[in-house]
Each structure stands twice: as structure tokens, then as C-alpha cells.
Scaffold this motif. Structure first.
Motif, PDB file in Angstrom:
ATOM      1  N   ASP A 203      44.254  40.940 124.741  1.00 41.30           N
ATOM      2  CA  ASP A 203      44.359  41.010 123.277  1.00 41.30           C
ATOM      3  C   ASP A 203      44.575  42.464 122.848  1.00 41.30           C
ATOM      4  OD1 ASP A 203      44.013  38.286 122.937  1.00 41.30           O
ATOM      5  OD2 ASP A 203      41.889  38.429 122.373  1.00 41.30           O
ATOM      6  N   ALA A 204      43.785  43.374 123.408  1.00 45.23           N
ATOM      7  CA  ALA A 204      43.935  44.799 123.084  1.00 45.23           C
ATOM      8  C   ALA A 204      45.281  45.328 123.561  1.00 45.23           C
ATOM      9  CB  ALA A 204      42.791  45.599 123.706  1.00 45.23           C
ATOM     10  N   TYR A 205      45.720  44.875 124.724  1.00 47.92           N
ATOM     11  CA  TYR A 205      47.006  45.296 125.295  1.00 47.92           C
ATOM     12  C   TYR A 205      48.165  44.897 124.372  1.00 47.92           C
ATOM     13  CZ  TYR A 205      50.793  45.387 128.796  1.00 47.92           C
ATOM     14  OH  TYR A 205      51.969  45.613 129.466  1.00 47.92           O
ATOM     15  N   VAL A 206      48.173  43.639 123.952  1.00 47.43           N
ATOM     16  CA  VAL A 206      49.247  43.161 123.080  1.00 47.43           C
ATOM     17  C   VAL A 206      49.203  43.888 121.735  1.00 47.43           C
ATOM     18  CG1 VAL A 206      50.086  41.158 121.775  1.00 47.43           C
ATOM     19  CG2 VAL A 206      49.468  40.913 124.196  1.00 47.43           C
ATOM     20  N   ALA A 207      48.018  44.038 121.167  1.00 47.78           N
ATOM     21  CA  ALA A 207      47.890  44.703 119.861  1.00 47.78           C
ATOM     22  C   ALA A 207      48.391  46.150 119.926  1.00 47.78           C
ATOM     23  CB  ALA A 207      46.444  44.665 119.393  1.00 47.78           C
ATOM     24  N   LEU A 208      48.072  46.850 120.997  1.00 47.31           N
ATOM     25  CA  LEU A 208      48.548  48.231 121.155  1.00 47.31           C
ATOM     26  C   LEU A 208      50.077  48.290 121.160  1.00 47.31           C
ATOM     27  CD1 LEU A 208      48.229  51.264 121.906  1.00 47.31           C
ATOM     28  CD2 LEU A 208      48.214  50.519 124.308  1.00 47.31           C
ATOM     29  N   HIS A 209      50.694  47.422 121.945  1.00 45.04           N
ATOM     30  CA  HIS A 209      52.150  47.493 122.062  1.00 45.04           C
ATOM     31  C   HIS A 209      52.837  46.987 120.794  1.00 45.04           C
ATOM     32  CE1 HIS A 209      51.024  47.953 126.318  1.00 45.04           C
ATOM     33  NE2 HIS A 209      52.108  48.666 126.373  1.00 45.04           N
ATOM     34  N   GLU A 210      52.202  46.081 120.070  1.00 43.92           N
ATOM     35  CA  GLU A 210      52.758  45.697 118.765  1.00 43.92           C
ATOM     36  C   GLU A 210      52.759  46.886 117.812  1.00 43.92           C
ATOM     37  OE1 GLU A 210      51.817  40.880 118.507  1.00 43.92           O
ATOM     38  OE2 GLU A 210      50.316  42.316 117.772  1.00 43.92           O
ATOM     39  N   ARG A 211      51.701  47.684 117.845  1.00 43.34           N
ATOM     40  CA  ARG A 211      51.660  48.887 116.989  1.00 43.34           C
ATOM     41  C   ARG A 211      52.721  49.887 117.419  1.00 43.34           C
ATOM     42  NH1 ARG A 211      46.079  48.315 117.888  1.00 43.34           N
ATOM     43  NH2 ARG A 211      46.047  50.135 119.274  1.00 43.34           N
ATOM     44  N   LEU A 212      52.876  50.066 118.730  1.00 46.95           N
ATOM     45  CA  LEU A 212      53.854  51.032 119.221  1.00 46.95           C
ATOM     46  C   LEU A 212      55.279  50.575 118.974  1.00 46.95           C
ATOM     47  CD1 LEU A 212      52.156  51.931 122.628  1.00 46.95           C
ATOM     48  CD2 LEU A 212      52.326  53.393 120.592  1.00 46.95           C
ATOM     49  N   ARG A 213      55.475  49.264 118.900  1.00 45.89           N
ATOM     50  CA  ARG A 213      56.807  48.699 118.676  1.00 45.89           C
ATOM     51  C   ARG A 213      57.297  49.033 117.272  1.00 45.89           C
ATOM     52  NH1 ARG A 213      61.384  47.533 121.247  1.00 45.89           N
ATOM     53  NH2 ARG A 213      62.476  45.745 120.373  1.00 45.89           N
TER      54      ARG A 213
END
Length: 380
Positions: free
Chosen positions: A370-380
Motif C-alpha cells: 500500500d505504501a509502495y503504490v501510494a509513493l509511486h502514485e505521488r511521484l507519477r
């Protein structure tokens, strides 16, 4: 989003990194809004649809008996052009990293890496201290520069522990994000303890079984543990079991062949069986001082088993945090034996209960990804 891992450390008999990728496949199987693709090395090219994603296997050069490495940017580029990932994650800083960087040019993908292996301290520093001591400081300085160059170019460098996060920040990386890995506390639990398993190793009710589970390699502290065996076995109530495979396998088998209280269980692929082995021990040995997360220590603590860890690396971080075991001076066989034999004189029950509560609450694979996906969504 489409997540793509370039995963040279995914192997048939892999350790923590293979577990990471397997749990990621399981996560995306249950979260089909995203798509997961893994590119892994193999003897020949293939593509396989599996629950949770797609595994592309590309021909890689042989690194050792268990691992291969991706190297061909053209082959990687063909796959990446087919997949069109939103995120590319690199699993190592070696040849596959540079091949992947070339292959990913122009994709516009977020690029990150998990710092799974602390390669300067794990491999270079011990060699330099043994063979080229005067060169240790300048060479390690060059390797720090290399780490900054490789990982500093990415959008994020992921660290599984405070130990790794702090080290990377200390050498000048500014893109480090701590995302702890998960521990399967439903599988690794105290109730897995098996008296039948202990009897099978001739460990009596008053006997003490010490366990090492991991790769049989120097970076995992096998040289230190094997050197400590005579001191451990000087106590007639102690038995030592090894579960794993690797370059030190012949030495482990030699000990098991001539000493009835040393047992080589080999590589235990079945996680339920490994959980039974772990919970049946009276102490878990984590002799490597360069762990980046400490899967073994965490799984042992979740199983209600106290840990003897080297006093450096992420294994020591976990023991200090939960007070669930004892530390010994890294690289010192006599001190390892001292700590392991001292386990029986202390009550680690409260610390192990605290550890399990923390692991259940805060170290879940769903929480990790969950944290992994949320981080990359922010970076995207």
C-alpha cells in the motif's frame, strides 16, 4: 498503473528478495486495478502469465549456482516497449541496472530501486580488510560515490530499515524512503512448534536447539558460525540445525556427517515447513552483520524464538527495538557462542510478545505495498 521490476535477484532458491517479489505478485493478484510485470533472468527466454502478473524471463549470464544477471539492454527494451510501464524498479546496482537504464530511456516512467543488498559493506569491505587494508578507505569512498551516482539518479531509493535509510542518507542520498517489508505472521507463529520435529533431531525435552536459516555464504556469517560450533557443542545439551543452501554447503554437510548434534536440513522451500522448523528452535542465529531488513530475525521473533544477532545491520536493529534476544560482536565466533549459550539464562517472553504484536500491527505485506503504490502514485 503498470509496475515493472527488473529483478535479477529473483531466483528458484532465493532468499528475502525472492520472498519480496512473490508477496508482490500476491498483492497485485488481490489488487487488479494495477498491473505487475517482472523481468527476471533465466537460461532462455519465455513469458508466463501467473496470478498477480506476468513474468518475462530473459537470457541472463550465470553469476553463481543460484543466480543469473540480466545484461542485454536491447532485450530489456523490447519488453519494456511491449509493457509500457508507469514505474520501473531496479533490483540491483550491477550490470542489470545499467542495461535497464538504457532500455528505459524515453519511457517517461517513474524509476526507483529497493536497496536490498548493502554491497559495499557486505562484499567490498571484508575483502579489502583481508587483502588490501591500506586501500580500504579510498576504495570505500569510491563505492560511496558509485552508490550516490546509481541511486541518486532515481526518483526514489527504498530502504526496508532505519539502518539502511540512515546509512544512505549519511553518504549523501536525498531520495531515500523507508518502507519496511512484511512478515507473514499467520505462517510464522509460536503454535507451529513441533515436539515431533525436535525428537526427529534427537533433541530431548531439556535440550536446546539453535537454528540458522538462510544462504550458506560468508556474507550471512556462515564462516563465523562454523568457527563458533566447537564452543557451542562443548555444551552437551546444545544442537545446531542449518536450513539453506550455498557455497558453504560442503562445510555444513561435513559437520553434520561427523557430529550427531549438527543437522543440515538443506533448502526448505515449503513456508509452512520452514515455520515449523523455526518455531521448534530455542534460539535463532543471525550471524551476518550486513542485513538490510532481517527477515530471519523477524520470522523468529514472530515464532516466539529469541534471536542471537551480530551487533550491526538491520538484525541488530530489530533485536534492540524489541529486546527479543542478545547481540554479539560482529565477526567474533567466541562472542557468538557466548551470546547463544547465554540465551537460556534470560527471559525474553515479554520482548517476544511485544515483537509479535508490533509485527502483526505494522509489518504486513499489504502495508508494505500500500505504501509502495501510494509513493509511486505521488511521484507519477
Amino acid at each position: 498503473m503498470v509496475f515493472c521490476d527488473i529483478a535479477s535477484f529473483y531466483a528458484p532458491r532465493g532468499g528475502g528478495v525472492t520472498t519480496y517479489h512473490e508477496r508482490k505478485l500476491d498483492y497485485f493478484r488481490r489488487h487488479p486495478a494495477h498491473r505487475y510485470v517482472m523481468i527476471a533472468p533465466a537460461a532462455s527466454d519465455s513469458v508466463t502469465e501467473v496470478p498477480g502478473g506476468t513474468i518475462w524471463r530473459l537470457r541472463g549470464f550465470r553469476f553463481d549456482a543460484n543466480y543469473r544477471h540480466l545484461w542485454d539492454p536491447r532485450a530489456l527494451r523490447r519488453v519494456l516497449r511491449r509493457v509500457r510501464p508507469d514505474v520501473v524498479e531496479y533490483g540491483s546496482p550491477y550490470v542489470d541496472y545499467w542495461a535497464g537504464r538504457i532500455a528505459a530511456r524515453g519511457l517517461g516512467a517513474v524509476q526507483s530501486a529497493f536497496y536490498h543488498v548493502d554491497f559495499p559493506d557486505t562484499y567490498a569491505r571484508p575483502f579489502l580488510r583481508r587483502r588490501l587494508a591500506p586501500a580500504e578507505r579510498p576504495v570505500m569512498g569510491l563505492l560511496d560515490r558509485y552508490v550516490r551516482r546509481v541511486f541518486g539518479r532515481l526518483d526514489a531509493t527504498l530502504a526496508a530499515s532505519d539502518h539502511v535509510r540512515d546509512k544512505l542518507r549519511d553518504i549523501g542520498l536525498r531520495n531515500v524512503v523507508r518502507i519496511p517489508l512484511g512478515v507473514d505472521t499467520a505462517t510464522f507463529r509460536p503454535s507451529r512448534r513441533s515436539e515431533a520435529f525436535r525428537r526427529g533431531l534427537s533433541v530431548g525435552p531439556r535440550g536446546r536447539l539453535l537454528l540458522f536459516a538462510g544462504r550458506y555464504r560468508a556474507d550471512k556469517g556462515l564462516d563465523v558460525l562454523l568457527a563458533a560450533l566447537p564452543r557451542l557443542l562443548a555444551d552437551p545439551g546444545v544442537s545446531v540445525a542449518f536450513a539453506g543452501t550455498g557455497p558453504y554447503g560442503d562445510r555444513v554437510r561435513d559437520w553434520a556427517g561427523r557430529e550427531p548434534r549438527v543437522h543440515d536440513l538443506g533448502y526448505v522451500a515449503d513456508r509452512d515447513r520452514l515455520a515449523e522448523v523455526c518455531a521448534s528452535a530455542d534460539g535463532f542465529l543471525s550471524p551476518g552483520g550486513r542485513e538490510t531488513f532481517g527477515f530471519g530475525a523477524c520470522e523468529a521473533a514472530a515464532s516466539g524464538v529469541p534471536v542471537v544477532s551480530a551487533d550491526s545491520g538491520a538484525g541488530a536493529e530489530m533485536v534492540r527495538r524489541w529486546r527479543c534476544g542478545l547481540l554479539f560482536e560482529t565477526g567474533r565466533p567466541a562472542d557468538l557462542a557466548r551470546a547463544a549459550l547465554a540465551l537460556r539464562r534470560e527471559d525474553f517472553g515479554p520482548g517476544l510478545e511485544s515483537a509479535r504484536e508490533d509485527l502483526v500491527a505494522r509489518y504486513t505485506w499489504d502495508g508494505t505495498f500500500d505504501a509502495y503504490v501510494a509513493l509511486h502514485e505521488r511521484l507519477r
